[in-house]
Scaffold this active site. Sequence first.
Site, PDB file in Angstrom:
ATOM      1  N   LYS A   1       0.710  -1.116   0.016  1.00 36.04           N
ATOM      2  CA  LYS A   1       0.018  -0.106   0.050  1.00 36.04           C
ATOM      3  C   LYS A   1       0.833   1.213   0.070  1.00 36.04           C
ATOM      4  CE  LYS A   1      -4.000  -0.012   1.903  1.00 36.04           C
ATOM      5  NZ  LYS A   1      -4.712  -0.301   0.646  1.00 36.04           N
TER       6      LYS A   1
ATOM      7  N   LYS B   1     -19.216   2.928  -6.505  1.00 37.79           N
ATOM      8  CA  LYS B   1     -20.340   4.070  -6.129  1.00 37.79           C
ATOM      9  C   LYS B   1     -19.368   5.539  -5.925  1.00 37.79           C
ATOM     10  CE  LYS B   1     -22.184   1.680  -2.781  1.00 37.79           C
ATOM     11  NZ  LYS B   1     -22.732   1.531  -1.491  1.00 37.79           N
TER      12      LYS B   1
ATOM     13  N   ASP C   1      -5.451   2.679  -3.144  1.00 41.39           N
ATOM     14  CA  ASP C   1      -4.085   3.389  -2.980  1.00 41.39           C
ATOM     15  C   ASP C   1      -3.882   4.413  -4.094  1.00 41.39           C
ATOM     16  OD1 ASP C   1      -3.772   1.289  -0.959  1.00 41.39           O
ATOM     17  OD2 ASP C   1      -2.613   0.049  -2.248  1.00 41.39           O
TER      18      ASP C   1
END
Length: 289
Positions: A39, A209, A237
Amino acid sequence: MTIWNLGSINADMIYDVPHLPGPGETLSANRLDRFLGGKGANMSVAAARAGARTAHIGAIGPDGRWALDRLTEYGVDTRHIEQAKVPTGHAIIAVDALGENNIILFPGANYAISQDQLGQALSSAAKGDLLVMQNETSLQVEAAEMGRKLGLTICYAAAPFQADAVLAVLPYLDFLILNEVEAEQLRAATGKSVTDLNIEHVIVTLGSKGARYYLRGTASDFPAHKVQAVDTTGAGDTFTGYVLAGMDHGMPMAQAITQANRAAALMVTRHGTADVIPDLKEVREARFD
């Protein structure tokens, strides 16, 4: 300004599978690819590709020189990455035909970062710089405390989610990014929704969404672009790195999130992690239906 990232560096071993394996199931993969990941590395590459000066604080093992070279190639300042005696972190990632994934993570050198290394790196930071962390390295609380004393803007991506880790850094945060599942996990752990937290900026990512941004508890929604996803690994990320780069460039948050949504939409159409994060030119020129 500079974005300082206390972040993980991993080798991402990505297996293309017909479906995500269930308990006890042995499954043949169709393909294997190795990418630069973690990440932390993903966020550093995204921020750098978005045009921000980005300095990574981290560690690799004796087997990790290739990762250092890749980060440098992508524009990340790697002077504060040290070599540890333990292996470089790695992740085993299964990706199915719909782009969904599951991940097994080995932290390796990401937990070998020393306090001396952290202090030496942040001694070069200037008031107003950004410091970002994720829950894949050692010294998160120490970094947050040090950053607060130095007048840095403290950002935290609450993944992989662990309630104790988030609670430990919450008092120092100016900015929290988490997905909707993590937001619910945080509410269960603290009894508070994200609107109740004493944090100026909160973003809850909502997958297909889009994202919801809370400024001192007041919400604004930013819809996602509709694309055909092939791999969702690293999309969050990429979003975070682009948001931080937008902040670093002085963009209004709405503009930074809109640009980050475009980057994340491009990212999910690609197989891979840090190596395939789009650059700013690609993001600005992208056309979505």
